[in-house]
Write an enzyme that holds these catalytic residues in place. Structure first.
Site, PDB file in Angstrom:
ATOM      1  N   PHE A 176      -7.558  -5.685   3.563  1.00 45.68           N
ATOM      2  CA  PHE A 176      -6.358  -4.870   3.449  1.00 45.68           C
ATOM      3  C   PHE A 176      -6.230  -4.035   4.714  1.00 45.68           C
ATOM      4  CE2 PHE A 176      -3.937  -3.680  -0.641  1.00 45.68           C
ATOM      5  CZ  PHE A 176      -3.733  -5.012  -0.970  1.00 45.68           C
ATOM      6  N   GLN A 188       4.632   8.054   1.876  1.00 45.59           N
ATOM      7  CA  GLN A 188       4.313   6.777   2.515  1.00 45.59           C
ATOM      8  C   GLN A 188       5.422   5.755   2.292  1.00 45.59           C
ATOM      9  OE1 GLN A 188       1.086   3.917   0.964  1.00 45.59           O
ATOM     10  NE2 GLN A 188       0.254   4.688   2.887  1.00 45.59           N
ATOM     11  N   HIS A 239       6.035   1.784   2.368  1.00 47.19           N
ATOM     12  CA  HIS A 239       5.329   0.500   2.363  1.00 47.19           C
ATOM     13  C   HIS A 239       6.072  -0.459   3.288  1.00 47.19           C
ATOM     14  CE1 HIS A 239       3.403  -3.175   1.031  1.00 47.19           C
ATOM     15  NE2 HIS A 239       2.553  -2.464   0.313  1.00 47.19           N
ATOM     16  N   LEU A 276       8.505  -4.388  -4.375  1.00 49.39           N
ATOM     17  CA  LEU A 276       7.294  -4.493  -3.561  1.00 49.39           C
ATOM     18  C   LEU A 276       6.827  -5.940  -3.406  1.00 49.39           C
ATOM     19  CD1 LEU A 276       4.802  -3.039  -2.237  1.00 49.39           C
ATOM     20  CD2 LEU A 276       3.754  -3.114  -4.501  1.00 49.39           C
ATOM     21  N   GLU A 295       0.675  -5.975  -0.023  1.00 48.89           N
ATOM     22  CA  GLU A 295      -0.086  -6.050   1.223  1.00 48.89           C
ATOM     23  C   GLU A 295      -1.056  -7.224   1.192  1.00 48.89           C
ATOM     24  OE1 GLU A 295      -2.926  -2.876   3.577  1.00 48.89           O
ATOM     25  OE2 GLU A 295      -1.005  -2.229   2.750  1.00 48.89           O
ATOM     26  N   ARG A 338      -0.607   1.435   7.045  1.00 51.12           N
ATOM     27  CA  ARG A 338       0.780   1.267   6.595  1.00 51.12           C
ATOM     28  C   ARG A 338       1.778   2.053   7.425  1.00 51.12           C
ATOM     29  NH1 ARG A 338       0.050   1.100  -0.038  1.00 51.12           N
ATOM     30  NH2 ARG A 338      -0.682  -1.062  -0.088  1.00 51.12           N
ATOM     31  N   HIS A 388       7.187   4.509  -1.091  1.00 57.64           N
ATOM     32  CA  HIS A 388       6.191   3.830  -1.932  1.00 57.64           C
ATOM     33  C   HIS A 388       5.230   4.775  -2.634  1.00 57.64           C
ATOM     34  CE1 HIS A 388       3.513   0.683  -3.266  1.00 57.64           C
ATOM     35  NE2 HIS A 388       2.509   1.150  -2.541  1.00 57.64           N
ATOM     36  N   ARG A 444      -2.151   6.974   3.121  1.00 60.17           N
ATOM     37  CA  ARG A 444      -3.058   6.311   2.181  1.00 60.17           C
ATOM     38  C   ARG A 444      -3.331   4.876   2.611  1.00 60.17           C
ATOM     39  NH1 ARG A 444      -2.487   2.801  -2.030  1.00 60.17           N
ATOM     40  NH2 ARG A 444      -0.212   2.907  -2.186  1.00 60.17           N
TER      41      ARG A 444
END
Length: 566
Positions: A116, A232, A234, A244, A247, A278, A342, A377
């Site tokens: 990730f 944040q 995304h 969404l 990721e 991100r 997000h 994050r």
């Protein structure tokens, strides 16, 4: 009145259910209050995975996970909380597996872990690309098991006000969606697990229920909120729906390309490419789109080279979403994506046990700011946070409640009656605006003026817009449905008030943070991080009808700030 209980949990997503399970197992009488059926909570929409250094990879351990999280946070995360988080995460994963979470496995039969963004090693445990769905179903099974042992679930109870009895939280005031009426639910300890506030934005991955309820209730009760400027975005939300796309698609090897077919991330993050953090990827995409190298305000997520077998086995949910909502089969064509709101890194300030500044009140999950995420994050850390800090807050709340007498509830009925009068006042308004008009203007303007990039003139403009929207809201919004049963018109009017308050907090903190850090990027006036002035948390309190800002030091243990590059 419902109660009194020992521990009252508000919210039934992953954090709320995990807290309720732990408090029950510690011997407390527990009730869960949720405005939704638990399995409809937004946690179920999480896709890509949940982070823990399990030791399956030779180059990974909790210390490495902690460093990646600190670096990802742009050094604004509290390092003592991060170390607790990464140290306790592996045991939580094994407990979830023991409860029946069907995680994907590798050829050796071990729990598989995918790469990730901004992770030093593949450490994201996953269930194909429906990890949140699997977690929430398993946690609900555990909740149901304990319902046979006395745990109470009050679903379709919309909590809208905290009960404060002389400086101690003794529960919440709720609107009973199913039957109508204002109800008080009391408990010796209360845990807020109400999720985030992504519905401040028109383009968001968040469910319609993510309206910042717990943050706003805490704010109005005089509690401090922390780091509210950090929302944040995304990088991969589908155009035009905003749904969404995990990721995990990039973790499995997907590329981001512009209209010319160029894999543009090599310009912005030459080492990590699509697996940079991100905030970096979202800014890179926005730069491409604003430079005219996008397609209909989007870039493209290309999975074609992965082949049908990999897509069907590891990313089936993403393929289905793309086919249903974008009309694209990623086996044959790239998916149009763009950044969307997000996850809110800010929230109710807590310690490492979830305890807030109000005695008897805890918070866990996205509503809380521990702070393990700081200014940005890492993907996969939020699901883990819900489990680890949900468990910790449930344990501490139970120990607190069992060591104290049940609240006297002397002022509870008066507080309930006052809330009832306030709700009736909303219902009695007959002329004015519908809530959706204000909500739509708020969502569109936040996206334009407080998005991936923050510019001083746009932020100033947004402060004025929010002030105007708050004035219009205060003059009276019309709740057309005057009934009592399933009056979503009423609850949406209350939720709009929450969002307006939180938007004002975010703008004030964002204007005052004269630097670029993590998700807060000011490219035109303060493009660099300023550790000398702003290596500190913003603290927002509600004073005299508006937000008041102060600052608090970041808790550092081992890692000094360095230049952050990928």
């Amino acid at each position: 009145m419902d109660g009194p209980f020992d521990v009252l949990v508000v919210g039934a997503g992953c954090a709320g259910m995990r807290a309720a399970i732990e408090a029950h197992d510690a011997g407390a009488r527990v009730a869960v209050v949720s405005k939704l059926h638990p399995t409809r909570s937004h946690s179920g929409a999480a896709e890509g995975g949940i982070n823990a250094a399990l030791g399956n990879k030779a180059d990974d351990d909790p210390e490495t996970h902690a460093f990646d999280t600190v670096k990802g946070s742009d050094y604004l995360g509290d390092q003592d909380a991060i170390e607790i988080f990464t140290r306790e995460a592996p045991a939580d994963i094994y407990q979830l597996e023991g409860w029946g979470c069907v995680f994907s496995r590798n050829e050796e039969g071990e729990l598989d872990q995918r790469p990730f963004g901004a992770a030093g090693s593949p450490r994201t445990v996953y269930s194909a690309d429906i990890t949140g769905h699997v977690l929430i179903q398993v946690l609900y099974e555990q909740l149901q098991k304990r319902m046979d042992e006395g745990l109470v679930v009050l679903e379709e109870y919309f909590a809208f006000r905290l009960l404060d009895d002389g400086g101690r939280c003794v529960g919440v005031v709720c609107w009973d969606l199913l039957n109508g009426g204002v109800k008080a639910v009391t408990g010796s300890a209360t845990i807020l697990a109400t999720g985030g506030a992504g519905r401040l934005y028109r383009a968001t991955t968040n469910a319609y229920a993510c309206t910042g309820d717990g943050m706003a209730m805490a704010l109005r009760a005089g509690l401090p909120l922390k780091d509210m400027e950090f929302m944040q975005f995304h990088p991969t939300t589908m155009y035009p729906s905003g749904i969404l796309i995990t990721e995990g698609c990039r973790g499995e090897g997907g590329y981001l390309i512009n209209k010319d077919g160029e894999r543009f991330m090599k310009r912005y993050a030459p080492n990590a490419l699509e697996l940079a953090s991100r905030d970096v990827v979202s800014r890179s995409e926005t730069t491409e789109i604003e430079a005219g190298r996008g397609v209909n305000g989007s870039v493209m997520l290309d999975l074609r080279h992965l082949g049908p077998e990999k897509i069907l086995s590891k990313l089936p949910g993403s393929r289905e979403l793309a086919m249903t909502y974008a009309g694209v089969d990623p086996i044959f064509a790239p998916i149009p994506v763009r950044p969307g709101a997000h996850y809110h890194m800010g929230g109710v300030e807590t310690d490492e046990w979830g305890l807030t500044a109000l005695e008897g009140l805890y918070a866990a999950g996205e509503v809380a700011c521990v702070s393990v995420h700081g200014a940005n994050r890492l993907g996969g850390n939020s699901l883990m946070e819900t489990i680890t800090f949900g468990r910790r807050s449930g344990r501490h709340a139970a120990e607190y409640a069992l060591g104290r007498a049940t609240p006297t509830n002397s002022g509870v009925e008066a507080a309930r009656a006052d809330a009832e009068t306030w709700v009736q006042g909303l219902l009695d308004v007959s002329t004015g605006e519908r809530p959706w008009q204000i909500r739509d203007e708020l969502g569109q303007s936040m996206l334009e003026n407080f998005g991936v990039f923050r510019y001083p003139d746009r932020m100033e403009k947004q402060v004025g817009i929010i002030d105007g929207l708050r004035e219009r809201y205060a003059r009276g919004v019309v709740v057309e449905d005057k009934g009592t049963v399933f009056n979503s018109d009423l609850t949406q009017a209350i939720e709009l008030g929450y969002l307006l308050d939180l938007g004002a907090c975010m703008l004030q903190a964002g204007l005052a943070r004269k630097e670029s850090r993590g998700a807060h990027s000011r490219p035109s006036d303060f493009p660099e991080r300023d550790d000398e002035q702003f290596l500190k948390h913003s603290i927002t309190e509600w004073v005299d009808g508006g937000p008041k800002l102060s600052y608090r030091d970041v808790r550092m243990t081992r890692w000094e700030p360095m230049v952050r590059s990928y």
